[in-house]
Design a protein around this motif. Structure first.
Motif, PDB file in Angstrom:
ATOM      1  N   ARG A   1       8.455   4.048  23.505  1.00 31.31           N
ATOM      2  CA  ARG A   1       8.836   3.426  22.251  1.00 31.31           C
ATOM      3  C   ARG A   1       9.261   4.526  21.271  1.00 31.31           C
ATOM      4  NH1 ARG A   1       9.881  -0.934  24.610  1.00 31.31           N
ATOM      5  NH2 ARG A   1       9.918   0.577  26.294  1.00 31.31           N
ATOM      6  N   VAL A   2       9.914   4.147  20.189  1.00 31.90           N
ATOM      7  CA  VAL A   2      10.446   5.130  19.244  1.00 31.90           C
ATOM      8  C   VAL A   2       9.336   6.019  18.689  1.00 31.90           C
ATOM      9  CG1 VAL A   2      11.583   5.419  17.012  1.00 31.90           C
ATOM     10  CG2 VAL A   2      12.442   3.716  18.630  1.00 31.90           C
ATOM     11  N   GLY A   3       8.215   5.419  18.302  1.00 28.73           N
ATOM     12  CA  GLY A   3       7.114   6.212  17.761  1.00 28.73           C
ATOM     13  C   GLY A   3       6.529   7.165  18.785  1.00 28.73           C
ATOM     14  N   GLU A   4       6.439   6.725  20.034  1.00 24.49           N
ATOM     15  CA  GLU A   4       5.918   7.593  21.088  1.00 24.49           C
ATOM     16  C   GLU A   4       6.851   8.759  21.353  1.00 24.49           C
ATOM     17  OE1 GLU A   4       3.607   4.052  23.583  1.00 24.49           O
ATOM     18  OE2 GLU A   4       5.586   4.772  24.209  1.00 24.49           O
ATOM     19  N   LEU A   5       8.162   8.487  21.362  1.00 23.99           N
ATOM     20  CA  LEU A   5       9.124   9.570  21.581  1.00 23.99           C
ATOM     21  C   LEU A   5       9.034  10.600  20.465  1.00 23.99           C
ATOM     22  CD1 LEU A   5      11.530  10.638  23.293  1.00 23.99           C
ATOM     23  CD2 LEU A   5      13.021   9.434  21.676  1.00 23.99           C
ATOM     24  N   ARG A   6       8.929  10.128  19.234  1.00 18.15           N
ATOM     25  CA  ARG A   6       8.804  11.045  18.101  1.00 18.15           C
ATOM     26  C   ARG A   6       7.568  11.933  18.257  1.00 18.15           C
ATOM     27  NH1 ARG A   6      10.023  11.107  12.408  1.00 18.15           N
ATOM     28  NH2 ARG A   6       8.297  12.015  11.228  1.00 18.15           N
ATOM     29  N   ALA A   7       6.469  11.344  18.678  1.00 15.92           N
ATOM     30  CA  ALA A   7       5.238  12.121  18.827  1.00 15.92           C
ATOM     31  C   ALA A   7       5.351  13.136  19.964  1.00 15.92           C
ATOM     32  CB  ALA A   7       4.065  11.175  19.088  1.00 15.92           C
ATOM     33  N   ILE A   8       6.011  12.758  21.060  1.00 13.38           N
ATOM     34  CA  ILE A   8       6.160  13.663  22.195  1.00 13.38           C
ATOM     35  C   ILE A   8       7.102  14.818  21.847  1.00 13.38           C
ATOM     36  CG2 ILE A   8       7.174  13.827  24.498  1.00 13.38           C
ATOM     37  CD1 ILE A   8       4.387  12.747  24.506  1.00 13.38           C
ATOM     38  N   LEU A   9       8.129  14.536  21.058  1.00 12.62           N
ATOM     39  CA  LEU A   9       9.111  15.569  20.734  1.00 12.62           C
ATOM     40  C   LEU A   9       8.635  16.526  19.647  1.00 12.62           C
ATOM     41  CD1 LEU A   9      12.493  13.606  20.757  1.00 12.62           C
ATOM     42  CD2 LEU A   9      11.515  15.037  22.560  1.00 12.62           C
ATOM     43  N   ALA A  10       7.593  16.151  18.902  1.00 14.17           N
ATOM     44  CA  ALA A  10       7.161  16.988  17.774  1.00 14.17           C
ATOM     45  C   ALA A  10       6.857  18.428  18.181  1.00 14.17           C
ATOM     46  CB  ALA A  10       5.956  16.342  17.079  1.00 14.17           C
ATOM     47  N   PRO A  11       6.012  18.682  19.211  1.00 17.99           N
ATOM     48  CA  PRO A  11       5.752  20.078  19.570  1.00 17.99           C
ATOM     49  C   PRO A  11       6.969  20.781  20.157  1.00 17.99           C
ATOM     50  CG  PRO A  11       4.695  18.594  21.124  1.00 17.99           C
ATOM     51  CD  PRO A  11       5.202  17.749  20.008  1.00 17.99           C
ATOM     52  N   VAL A  12       7.900  20.025  20.734  1.00 18.79           N
ATOM     53  CA  VAL A  12       9.113  20.649  21.273  1.00 18.79           C
ATOM     54  C   VAL A  12      10.022  21.098  20.138  1.00 18.79           C
ATOM     55  CG1 VAL A  12      11.076  20.341  22.820  1.00 18.79           C
ATOM     56  CG2 VAL A  12       8.928  19.181  23.304  1.00 18.79           C
ATOM     57  N   VAL A  13      10.253  20.204  19.194  1.00 17.40           N
ATOM     58  CA  VAL A  13      11.114  20.540  18.050  1.00 17.40           C
ATOM     59  C   VAL A  13      10.495  21.660  17.226  1.00 17.40           C
ATOM     60  CG1 VAL A  13      12.129  19.639  15.921  1.00 17.40           C
ATOM     61  CG2 VAL A  13      12.139  18.242  17.996  1.00 17.40           C
ATOM     62  N   ALA A  14       9.179  21.682  17.149  1.00 18.14           N
ATOM     63  CA  ALA A  14       8.519  22.739  16.378  1.00 18.14           C
ATOM     64  C   ALA A  14       8.816  24.120  16.932  1.00 18.14           C
ATOM     65  CB  ALA A  14       7.002  22.505  16.361  1.00 18.14           C
ATOM     66  N   GLY A  15       9.239  24.195  18.193  1.00 15.98           N
ATOM     67  CA  GLY A  15       9.567  25.482  18.786  1.00 15.98           C
ATOM     68  C   GLY A  15      10.825  26.114  18.243  1.00 15.98           C
ATOM     69  N   THR A  16      11.642  25.374  17.481  1.00 14.46           N
ATOM     70  CA  THR A  16      12.837  25.989  16.906  1.00 14.46           C
ATOM     71  C   THR A  16      12.487  26.995  15.823  1.00 14.46           C
ATOM     72  OG1 THR A  16      13.061  24.231  15.241  1.00 14.46           O
ATOM     73  CG2 THR A  16      14.203  23.912  17.354  1.00 14.46           C
ATOM     74  N   GLY A  17      11.287  26.873  15.242  1.00 17.84           N
ATOM     75  CA  GLY A  17      10.885  27.842  14.221  1.00 17.84           C
ATOM     76  C   GLY A  17      10.762  29.251  14.769  1.00 17.84           C
ATOM     77  N   PRO A  18       9.874  29.500  15.744  1.00 18.18           N
ATOM     78  CA  PRO A  18       9.802  30.839  16.329  1.00 18.18           C
ATOM     79  C   PRO A  18      11.105  31.261  16.997  1.00 18.18           C
ATOM     80  CG  PRO A  18       7.872  29.529  16.922  1.00 18.18           C
ATOM     81  CD  PRO A  18       8.835  28.594  16.270  1.00 18.18           C
ATOM     82  N   SER A  19      11.880  30.303  17.533  1.00 23.42           N
ATOM     83  CA  SER A  19      13.120  30.661  18.217  1.00 23.42           C
ATOM     84  C   SER A  19      14.143  31.276  17.267  1.00 23.42           C
ATOM     85  CB  SER A  19      13.731  29.421  18.888  1.00 23.42           C
ATOM     86  OG  SER A  19      12.855  28.892  19.860  1.00 23.42           O
ATOM     87  N   ALA A  20      14.026  30.968  15.983  1.00 25.30           N
ATOM     88  CA  ALA A  20      14.982  31.499  15.016  1.00 25.30           C
ATOM     89  C   ALA A  20      14.696  32.939  14.631  1.00 25.30           C
ATOM     90  CB  ALA A  20      14.987  30.618  13.757  1.00 25.30           C
ATOM     91  N   HIS A  21      13.537  33.464  15.004  1.00 26.81           N
ATOM     92  CA  HIS A  21      13.219  34.844  14.640  1.00 26.81           C
ATOM     93  C   HIS A  21      14.119  35.795  15.427  1.00 26.81           C
ATOM     94  CE1 HIS A  21      10.948  38.585  14.183  1.00 26.81           C
ATOM     95  NE2 HIS A  21      10.441  38.029  13.085  1.00 26.81           N
ATOM     96  N   PRO A  22      14.751  36.769  14.780  1.00 32.17           N
ATOM     97  CA  PRO A  22      15.711  37.644  15.471  1.00 32.17           C
ATOM     98  C   PRO A  22      15.111  38.394  16.650  1.00 32.17           C
ATOM     99  CG  PRO A  22      15.888  37.897  13.079  1.00 32.17           C
ATOM    100  CD  PRO A  22      14.684  37.049  13.336  1.00 32.17           C
ATOM    101  N   ASP A  23      13.872  38.896  16.509  1.00 33.87           N
ATOM    102  CA  ASP A  23      13.273  39.662  17.598  1.00 33.87           C
ATOM    103  C   ASP A  23      13.008  38.779  18.821  1.00 33.87           C
ATOM    104  OD1 ASP A  23      13.313  41.998  16.124  1.00 33.87           O
ATOM    105  OD2 ASP A  23      11.318  41.657  15.287  1.00 33.87           O
TER     106      ASP A  23
END
Length: 568
Positions: free
Chosen positions: A195-217
């Protein structure tokens, strides 16, 4: 600062420190390559200042200088190969923003709530997993990922994964260019089952990975490791001449040494990124995520059964189910009905499914279904006369019935080659002929028949085998196929062929029908009831040469084994 924030910051700091360790390996390799040059410079300066004199020192200076030049040229060549080596990309179906505006909006809202950059684009994969994939390597410039079939539409900016109307991303101080966020790859079974809410919850830790990925090092360390990994595989490419194979083998050997030096640091870096992302995502839909994780396991089980039991028989016959993701809903619903542990899950089906976030779910399903056939079976990239899509409604007639009759025809063809053609009556395609043959000489007859069937199946599969997709077909390095099942033994093939013969006899003499079971694949329907009790009688005949149990079963159903059946 909250405990969650402290955990996220600690993970990010750990990832950054390990990224620096990876980059130090690269720096050490560069220092080793420059060491002969440094020695040559020292000797040259010393000779110019008169600190060293004599023909012996002159020879040493020339030797070191020549060696330094050779090492520099070699290091430059190795570095160029590593930089230009194309890291493997996951084959996916790209989703333009115009084809999934609600999904893009959900992901951007999620990224804003997590305070991380949004993914640059979204793609689907025929797997029960989701991840971020960096597609910014210089070797991919201008070519991009190669999907099985892109779901496109709208303006060019949307197709490129851009966000029209938003401010440009800040430029990094080291490169002067705007950083490009990774692509979010979502498992297509999740889109149809969750369901939409379940997908959002599953994707949260995946999307959160874009933060460290943006670090240049971290980004630089990942590019370095991916380049090394790609360089290792260069020498294994088919079609290389001996000289290129030797040269690339040398580069691969150096890449392996560097990989061994940074493997532990890279693993720790990714672990730190995962910890940071997981800790940050705990602030978003944490309670729903616990429930959604149960759906992940259920989705994986149903998806695996659908591929191995339902899709694989169709692929082997040159047909590919065009709605695999829609089928997974039926398979998982059936699994929920049969499994007591899954009781109550079907009540979720009243909520909005995540596939509603797509503008054209059918087109996306068809594209991912074709990609699944390519990955797991090696089918061609496009439909054709020998590779046609099949709808679920037509599956029993076009796949199940055809499969059974093809196997029954092969069984009788092999019997003919074994010298069983004595007269027209005994050579007729009847079930009685098969039973008499297997019951006549017990294990010896079964072994001979199984060996010949296995040889014929292997020959047919080899004749129809298609070459593995290469760089031109995929747009990336050759993707290894992922076979769903190990090769079948001769006895297993014989049991399948005898079962097919029984099913053909049931259809032609007892009014049975071919059917589709979402978890077990092809099934026999007698009086609209699925019969799953045929396995034991067939195995008794094939393994022990005992026909009594099968004959009793045929009598109870009303099948006449002496009547000829229709073959393909």
């Amino acid at each position: 600062m909250s405990d969650t924030g402290m955990g996220a910051e600690a993970g990010a700091q750990h990832a950054r420190s390990r990224a620096l360790a990876v980059l130090r390996v690269r720096s050490r390799a560069l220092a080793v390559a420059l060491l002969p040059t440094a020695a040559a410079v020292v000797l040259t300066v010393a000779a110019a200042q008169g600190r060293i004199e004599g023909s012996g020192w002159d020879a040493v200076c020339w030797a070191v200088t020549v060696a330094a030049l050779l090492v520099l040229l070699l290091a430059a060549a190795v570095g160029a190969v590593i930089v230009r080596a194309r890291p493997a990309l996951s084959p996916t179906v790209d989703l333009a923003e115009s084809s999934a505006p609600d999904l893009y909006r959900l992901v951007r809202d999620l990224a804003e709530r997590l305070d991380v950059p949004p993914p640059s684009a979204i793609a689907l994969t025929p797997d029960c997993d989701s991840w971020l994939e960096d597609r910014t390597h210089p070797a991919h410039a201008g070519r991009g990922p190669m999907p099985a079939r892109s779901i496109r539409g709208g303006d060019a900016g949307a197709d490129a994964g851009g966000d029209a109307g938003t401010a440009p991303a800040p430029r990094t101080p080291r490169t002067g260019r705007a950083p490009v966020a990774p692509v979010l790859v979502i498992g297509s079974p999740f889109m149809w089952w969750m369901r939409v809410g379940e997908l959002r919850a599953i994707l949260a830790p995946v999307v959160a990975g874009t933060g460290p990925s943006a670090h240049p090092d971290i980004a630089a360390a990942r590019r370095f490791v991916r380049g090394l990994d790609a360089a290792v595989g260069l020498a294994a490419r088919p079609g290389l001449d001996p000289v290129r194979r030797l040269a690339l083998g040398f580069v691969a050997a150096i890449a392996r040494v560097l990989l061994r030096g940074c493997r532990v640091h890279a693993a720790e870096m990714e672990r730190g990124v995962a910890v940071a992302a997981s800790e940050r995502a705990q602030t978003v839909d944490y309670g729903v995520r616990i429930v959604a994780q149960e759906q992940v396991g259920l989705a994986y089980a149903g998806w695996d059964r659908l591929l191995t039991r339902v899709a694989l028989p169709a692929w082997r016959m040159g047909r590919w189910p065009a709605r695999l993701d829609a089928g997974v809903v039926s398979a998982l619903t059936e699994l929920s009905r049969r499994d007591r542990l899954a009781e109550g899950y079907t009540s979720r089906l009243g909520e909005r499914p995540a596939c509603d976030l797509l503008e054209e779910p059918g087109a996306a399903d068809e594209a991912t279904s074709l990609l699944a056939a390519r990955l797991f079976h090696g089918g061609p990239a496009e439909p054709g006369p020998d590779w046609a899509p099949v709808d679920w409604a037509a599956y029993p007639e076009e796949v199940v019935d055809r499969k059974w009759r093809s196997e029954a025809a092969r069984l009788h063809r092999v019997l003919d080659t074994l010298g069983e053609r004595r007269d027209a009556e005994s050579a007729a395609p009847t079930l009685a002929r098969v039973i008499d043959h297997l019951a006549g000489a017990d294990g010896e007859a079964a072994d001979r028949l199984a060996a010949r069937i296995a040889a014929e199946v292997a020959g047919e599969e080899a004749a129809s085998a298609r070459p593995a997709p290469g760089p031109e077909a995929w747009g990336v390095d050759a993707v290894p196929l992922l076979p769903l099942q190990p090769p079948r033994t001769g006895r297993e093939l014989l049991a399948d062929h005898v079962t097919a013969m029984v099913c053909c006899a049931a259809i032609d003499t007892a009014g049975a029908l071919p059917g589709l079971d979402w978890l077990d694949g092809p099934s026999l329907l007698i009086d609209e009831v699925r019969r799953s009790d045929l396995v034991s009688p067939v195995l008794a005949l094939v393994e022990e040469g005992d026909p009594d149990e099968l004959r009793d079963w045929l009598s109870s159903v009303g099948i006449r084994p002496e009547k000829p059946v229709r073959l393909v």
